[in-house]
Write a protein that holds these residues in place. Structure first.
Motif, PDB file in Angstrom:
ATOM      1  N   ASP A 216      43.786  41.027  39.973  1.00 39.68           N
ATOM      2  CA  ASP A 216      45.023  40.731  39.976  1.00 39.68           C
ATOM      3  C   ASP A 216      45.547  40.556  41.692  1.00 39.68           C
ATOM      4  OD1 ASP A 216      45.889  43.156  41.180  1.00 39.68           O
ATOM      5  OD2 ASP A 216      46.376  44.063  39.155  1.00 39.68           O
ATOM      6  N   TRP A 312      44.593  37.011  29.811  1.00 42.89           N
ATOM      7  CA  TRP A 312      44.802  37.722  31.100  1.00 42.89           C
ATOM      8  C   TRP A 312      44.758  36.930  32.388  1.00 42.89           C
ATOM      9  CZ3 TRP A 312      46.973  41.820  32.801  1.00 42.89           C
ATOM     10  CH2 TRP A 312      47.025  42.737  31.830  1.00 42.89           C
ATOM     11  N   VAL A 316      47.782  37.089  34.841  1.00 38.44           N
ATOM     12  CA  VAL A 316      47.632  37.228  36.374  1.00 38.44           C
ATOM     13  C   VAL A 316      48.115  35.971  36.999  1.00 38.44           C
ATOM     14  CG1 VAL A 316      45.666  37.272  38.129  1.00 38.44           C
ATOM     15  CG2 VAL A 316      45.565  38.826  36.038  1.00 38.44           C
ATOM     16  N   LEU A 322      47.233  43.865  36.694  1.00 38.23           N
ATOM     17  CA  LEU A 322      46.401  44.539  35.517  1.00 38.23           C
ATOM     18  C   LEU A 322      46.932  45.739  34.887  1.00 38.23           C
ATOM     19  CD1 LEU A 322      42.844  43.803  37.051  1.00 38.23           C
ATOM     20  CD2 LEU A 322      43.798  42.633  35.096  1.00 38.23           C
TER      21      LEU A 322
END
Length: 639
Positions: A216, A312, A316, A322
């Motif tokens: 991230d 994700w 992100v 995360l």
């Protein structure tokens, strides 16, 4: 989270991203070239924007046209998929300059890892082990030759830019080195616009194992375990699985830590993959490269971790940290890549129109296939991915093989039968893998034959389709007073005789087979075939195999006239003539290179079948050619 996202890609990955966006309620914008105007990703997206002609350089690789499409559609972010511009640092910078979020790592990270020479130097400084070799910037051909002598043969030539096996060459001895360097530079220049090469020691019987990472923008980096990608042909992955049958929990922790450090060394953000080459005997591992994008094989990681990687990527990119520091692996997943290629002809790309299609529904299928889709030579030949999950590795392999057996794809020759043969190979089942396994066992994995029952099915279908009912004058079977006569057909050059439900192949004794048509299926001798007739070509599909059978009456077949191995030299695949080496009228030797044909980023050298004279040359460099199109005519010296 974003409201509108443009997908700067095509095919199955564009479909995959569109479906992920739909779950979030995000409006999807597709882009397409003229070749993809009616593609599945165009149909599924909320909006689609034309970006140019079929040539990738003027469409999917055009930074300017992608950015224009994104701004015109009101997109806030761009998902690059994989391939094309996914690892292009200038594209990432162009997105940022235009006020668009690039759903991928920072441009500096792409740049650092995209250059294999710089990448190896960077991760080595972070303590990650690397393969011995020469990774200097700007090496000339002479530098590479000298480096090979220092390292010792065999060596591996690799483009500094790009991946996927494009431009990679294994060189066994000094004799073929300079020709390999020339070929590798040309392919790298065509694929990535950069012909810089590096050279490494070739590790014999290696395993290709990669670690999935997520990072991230707040400093969090986590690995999601490994994928085994050792089953390859021409350095291109075919079957991938997670977890690896080789990797122990201790090895997973060590490689995962190394991958995390590699990602941290370049300030990585998003989903990425750190690839290692592993000595299968010692377990020693070395960094090869980092792919700064989503991988083709990402579904196997998703199935064993429960983590949606595209989700994700979106989270992100929108600034979320995360929410986890580790993952637990559950069960086993295996993926098979379905390519438009012919393993029996050296995995050369094929093409055609999808005439009939059935995709299995009890496993995951990432696909952009549809009936009516034209598969050409403009883009990568991968058509779909079939992915199975099971509680054990054995169950996952068994489920994947069964799913491929139920898949029907008529109209385009694919590698599905080859995939099924590979999945049941004893070494594959035992997990005794390495990157050379496919090459060593190729002959046993590739089937060239057309079974007798398939030839019989084709002839019986022909009789059935031309039958005249009760009117003897309208029938095709031939008849005489008191009995039916035999009707003779040539099915792919083999004589097949039919009389009622009797069939005789070549000079063999006749046998009986019941035949019936049920919907779009042909039932012959109790076996069910998918079927599609295209003029005198009959497509039959069964157990994942597909046969395109040409049917001709023997009286219609003309003599070939080709003597002593001479005659037409044809193109082994649809594509573009890159190089025409020998002018008309030249004397040539057997095996001499005459042409280089390129398709889907793959080069193939066409050689002379015999020593003789090149009496005709039909093509020139830059010309598009079809599969089996005549390129030239060679007349043997004896004639």
């Amino acid at each position: 989270m974003f409201d509108v996202v443009l997908i700067a890609n095509r095919g199955e990955i564009a479909v995959r991203v569109i479906r992920a966006l739909r779950r979030f309620g995000i409006r999807s914008v597709a882009v397409y070239s003229d070749a993809d105007a009616d593609a599945l990703h165009v149909r599924l997206a909320d909006e689609a924007v034309r970006i140019g002609p079929a040539s990738a350089r003027e469409s999917y690789l055009s930074v300017e046209r992608i950015i224009e499409a994104a701004l015109a559609s009101g997109a806030q972010a761009v998902h690059p998929g994989y391939g094309f511009l996914a690892e292009n640092a200038e594209f990432a910078r162009a997105c940022e300059k235009a006020g668009l979020v690039f759903i991928g790592p920072p441009a500096d990270a792409i740049e650092a890892m995209g250059d294999k020479i710089r990448a190896k130097l960077t991760v080595a400084a972070a303590g990650v082990p690397v393969v011995p070799g020469r990774t200097e910037v700007g090496m000339t051909d002479d530098d590479l030759v000298a480096a090979a002598a220092e390292i010792g043969f065999p060596v591996l030539l690799k483009p500094s830019a790009g991946g996927g096996g494009k431009g990679m060459r294994l060189v066994e001895s000094e004799g073929g080195l300079r020709e390999a360097i020339e070929s590798a530079r040309r392919e790298a220049r065509g694929s990535f616009g950069d012909d810089a090469l590096l050279i490494e020691r070739f590790i014999g019987n290696p395993r290709h194992i990669e670690i999935q990472v997520l990072a991230d923008a707040h400093g969090g980096v986590v690995h999601l375990g490994e994928r085994e990608c050792s089953l390859q042909r021409r350095h291109q992955k075919i079957i991938e699985e997670a977890p690896s049958p080789l990797v122990t929990p201790e090895m997973r922790d060590a490689m995962g830590t190394a991958a995390v450090e590699a990602a941290r060394s370049v300030g990585y953000v998003g989903a990425g993959t750190v690839e290692f080459i592993v000595d299968g005997a010692s377990g020693d591992y070395f960094f090869m490269e980092m792919n700064t994008r989503l991988q083709v094989e990402h579904p196997v990681t998703e199935l064993v971790t429960g983590v949606d990687l595209v989700e994700w990527q979106l989270r992100v990119a929108s600034g979320e940290p995360l929410g986890f520091a580790s993952v637990e692996l559950t069960g086993h997943a295996v993926e098979a890549r379905v390519y438009a290629e012919d393993p029996a002809r050296g995995f050369l790309p094929t093409g055609g129109t999808v005439l009939a299609l059935h995709e299995p529904s009890d496993v995951r299928v990432d696909s952009a296939l549809r009936v009516g889709l034209t598969v050409g030579s403009d883009y990568d030949p991968m058509l779909a991915k079939v992915i199975a999950h099971g509680a054990t590795r054995e169950e996952a392999l068994r489920r994947l093989d069964a799913a491929l057996g139920r898949m029907v794809l008529l109209g385009v020759t694919t590698n599905i039968p080859f995939l099924r043969a590979l999945l049941v190979d004893p070494d594959v089942r035992a997990g005794a893998l390495d990157t050379g396994l496919v090459e060593r066992k190729l002959e046993s994995l590739v089937r060239h034959d057309v079974p007798d029952e398939v030839l019989a099915a084709a002839a019986l279908e022909r009789q059935l389709s031309l039958g005249g009912g009760d009117d003897p004058w309208a029938g095709s079977g031939g008849w005489r007073v008191g009995e039916h006569a035999w009707t003779r057909w040539l099915i792919d050059g083999v004589e097949v005789r039919v009389r009622g439900d009797e069939v005789a192949i070549a000079d063999n004794e006749p046998f009986r087979l019941a035949v019936a048509r049920v919907g779009d299926r042909l039932i012959v001798g109790g076996r069910s075939y998918a079927i599609y007739r295209d003029g005198d070509v009959l497509w039959l599909g069964r157990d994942g195999r597909a046969w395109a059978l040409t049917e001709t009456r023997p009286s219609e077949v003309a003599a070939s006239g080709v003597v002593a191995g001479g005659g037409p030299v044809t193109s082994p695949m649809p594509g573009t003539v890159l190089v025409a080496r020998v002018p008309q009228g030249s004397h040539v030797t057997a095996g001499q290179a005459l042409f280089v044909v390129e398709a889907m980023k793959m080069e193939h050298t066409v050689t002379s079948p015999v020593a003789g004279v090149l009496t005709e040359v039909h093509v020139q460099a830059g010309q598009q050619v079809a599969l089996d199109q005549p390129l030239a005519v060679v007349v043997p010296h004896e004639e």
